[in-house]
Design an enzyme around this catalytic site. Structure first.
Site, PDB file in Angstrom:
ATOM      1  N   ARG A  47      -0.006  -6.349  12.455  1.00 12.92           N
ATOM      2  CA  ARG A  47      -0.706  -5.246  11.767  1.00 12.92           C
ATOM      3  C   ARG A  47      -1.737  -5.823  10.792  1.00 12.92           C
ATOM      4  NH1 ARG A  47      -1.237  -3.626   6.038  1.00 12.92           N
ATOM      5  NH2 ARG A  47      -1.501  -1.368   5.970  1.00 12.92           N
ATOM      6  N   SER A 103       3.262  -9.563  -3.369  1.00  6.80           N
ATOM      7  CA  SER A 103       2.333  -8.747  -2.589  1.00  6.80           C
ATOM      8  C   SER A 103       1.063  -9.490  -2.189  1.00  6.80           C
ATOM      9  CB  SER A 103       1.946  -7.495  -3.373  1.00  6.80           C
ATOM     10  OG  SER A 103       1.108  -7.823  -4.449  1.00  6.80           O
ATOM     11  N   THR A 130      -1.592  -6.288  -3.434  1.00  2.00           N
ATOM     12  CA  THR A 130      -3.001  -6.628  -3.173  1.00  2.00           C
ATOM     13  C   THR A 130      -3.734  -6.858  -4.491  1.00  2.00           C
ATOM     14  OG1 THR A 130      -2.954  -5.154  -1.241  1.00  2.00           O
ATOM     15  CG2 THR A 130      -5.118  -5.904  -1.947  1.00  2.00           C
ATOM     16  N   THR A 137      -4.222 -10.122   0.124  1.00  2.00           N
ATOM     17  CA  THR A 137      -2.938  -9.410   0.156  1.00  2.00           C
ATOM     18  C   THR A 137      -1.984 -10.003   1.190  1.00  2.00           C
ATOM     19  OG1 THR A 137      -1.974  -7.185   0.352  1.00  2.00           O
ATOM     20  CG2 THR A 137      -3.629  -7.767   1.957  1.00  2.00           C
ATOM     21  N   THR A 185      -6.781  -1.091  -3.125  1.00  2.00           N
ATOM     22  CA  THR A 185      -5.386  -1.501  -2.959  1.00  2.00           C
ATOM     23  C   THR A 185      -4.591  -0.253  -2.589  1.00  2.00           C
ATOM     24  OG1 THR A 185      -4.873  -1.136  -5.284  1.00  2.00           O
ATOM     25  CG2 THR A 185      -5.594  -3.332  -4.703  1.00  2.00           C
ATOM     26  N   GLY A 186      -3.363  -0.474  -2.115  1.00  2.00           N
ATOM     27  CA  GLY A 186      -2.534   0.675  -1.743  1.00  2.00           C
ATOM     28  C   GLY A 186      -2.479   0.840  -0.237  1.00  2.00           C
TER      29      GLY A 186
HETATM   30  N1  GLY Z   1      -3.991  -2.365   1.069  1.00  2.00           N
HETATM   31  C1  GLY Z   1      -3.195  -3.372   1.620  1.00  2.00           C
HETATM   32  C2  GLY Z   1      -2.657  -3.034   2.929  1.00  2.00           C
HETATM   33  O1  GLY Z   1      -2.472  -1.876   3.269  1.00  2.00           O
HETATM   34  O2  GLY Z   1      -2.415  -3.941   3.697  1.00  2.00           O
END
Ligand code: GLY
Length: 339
Positions: free
Chosen positions: A221, A81, A193, A211, A244-245
């Site tokens: 993106r 990740s 992340t 991340t 994070t998330g």
């Molecule tokens: N929090 C990491 C992402 O959505 O890219």
């Protein structure tokens, strides 16, 4: 609608270990002097924080401390990740996001959708220190890194390529990709992340978020991690926060900025992290509409810490690790929706 939603039982601040969070306030634990935290528990916490703690405890440079700690995860291919070995976008290309912020100057830098560089937070630091810009994205970020001597490498490990290929072969039954006979596809879309936040012995604050972003994302993106105020925010008068998330939720709430401002207005880091989780649930129309997770960690200038997530359950509480003069510790935070 995800079947996970039916598992939601209640909304409340829960987590048996919540009192531990309030127990780590600097004054209560005599946590004077430097402290460095990260948004991971035991498995990663100690190895991530060790280089940063070694620097901080020898009165070294605050930015070196957060960078060297974040580099540990970025360079480790076993983590899918962050950095090298991160899960790729829908085309099988690893695109990395990272940001850094330095309290004493309130300066910051970030890179987004960066390909081919294992340590994006180090490039973000150069954006902060060696340019008049804050965000550099995509090809421009890679050119900038190359100009500073970074090697362009293939970041897709065999492990990540195979996970991506399983996804590609299973994502639709209306295309021409067929899964293998031994189809061990795991539908879970990995998120990860890492946030690293620190206060040094001068009481200055800094932080990093890094991340590989959402697995199988649309190319280009950019998530919350490289956006200052979303995946990371530092204020030298107050402290720092990192997220994070699911990045889209953190972006539309200016999550880390929100948490630091709550702390400025008197909330503890723990209360501030919980306030952000509640805000995200509210803007989604309540727990019934929440089929994702976000986690936020915060560090007060006084060494107090906070950690909360939107969903969780006993045994699966959000965690943070910290290293201070009291040694290495892992703390379990709180969650608002039990799943
Ligand atoms: N929090 C990491 C992402 O959505 O890219």
């Amino acid at each position: 609608m995800s079947s996970r939603r039916k598992f939601i039982k209640k909304i409340a601040v829960v987590g048996a270990t919540a009192p531990f969070i309030s127990n780590v306030k600097a004054k209560e634990n005599n946590n004077k002097g430097p402290i460095i935290i990260c948004s991971r528990g035991n498995e990663w916490g100690e190895k991530v924080l060790k280089p940063g703690w070694d620097i901080l405890s020898n009165n070294g440079d605050l930015l070196d401390a957060v960078e060297k700690s974040a580099n540990i995860t970025e360079l480790d291919p076993s983590d899918t990740s962050v950095g090298y070995g991160g899960l790729p976008n829908e085309n099988g290309i690893v695109q990395l996001d990272a940001s850094i912020m330095y309290g004493p100057t309130h300066n910051c830098g970030s890179v987004g959708a960066l390909e081919g560089i294992k340590t994006p937070c180090s490039v973000a630091r150069l954006v902060m220190e060696r340019t008049d810009h804050i965000h550099i994205m995509g090809k421009g970020a890679q050119d900038f890194a190359r100009a500073h001597g970074f090697k362009i490498e293939n970041l897709l490990t065999e492990k990540s390529r195979k996970i991506w290929l399983r996804w590609k072969e299973n994502v639709s039954d209306k295309d021409d990709w067929f899964p293998s006979k031994n189809n061990d596809y795991d539908k879970k879309r990995t998120t990860g992340t890492i946030n690293v936040l620190a206060v040094d012995s001068n009481n200055d604050v800094a932080g990093i978020t890094t991340t590989s972003g959402l697995a199988y994302k649309i190319p280009g993106r950019v998530g919350d991690s490289p956006i200052i105020g979303a995946g990371l925010y530092v204020d030298n008068e107050v402290g720092a926060a990192g997220a994070t998330g699911r990045g889209e939720e953190i972006l539309r709430t200016c999550g880390s900025f929100f948490v630091v401002e709550q702390m400025r207005n008197g909330k503890t880091p723990q209360q501030a992290c919980e306030a952000l989780c509640k805000r995200i649930i509210d803007i989604n129309g309540g727990p019934k509409n929440v089929d994702f997770n976000d986690k936020i960690v915060a560090l007060g200038k006084d060494g107090s810490v906070g950690c909360a997530s939107i969903t969780g359950r006993e045994g699966l509480e959000p965690e943070l690790a910290y290293w201070s003069n009291n040694g290495f510790n892992v703390l379990k935070g709180t969650y608002l929706i039990e799943v």
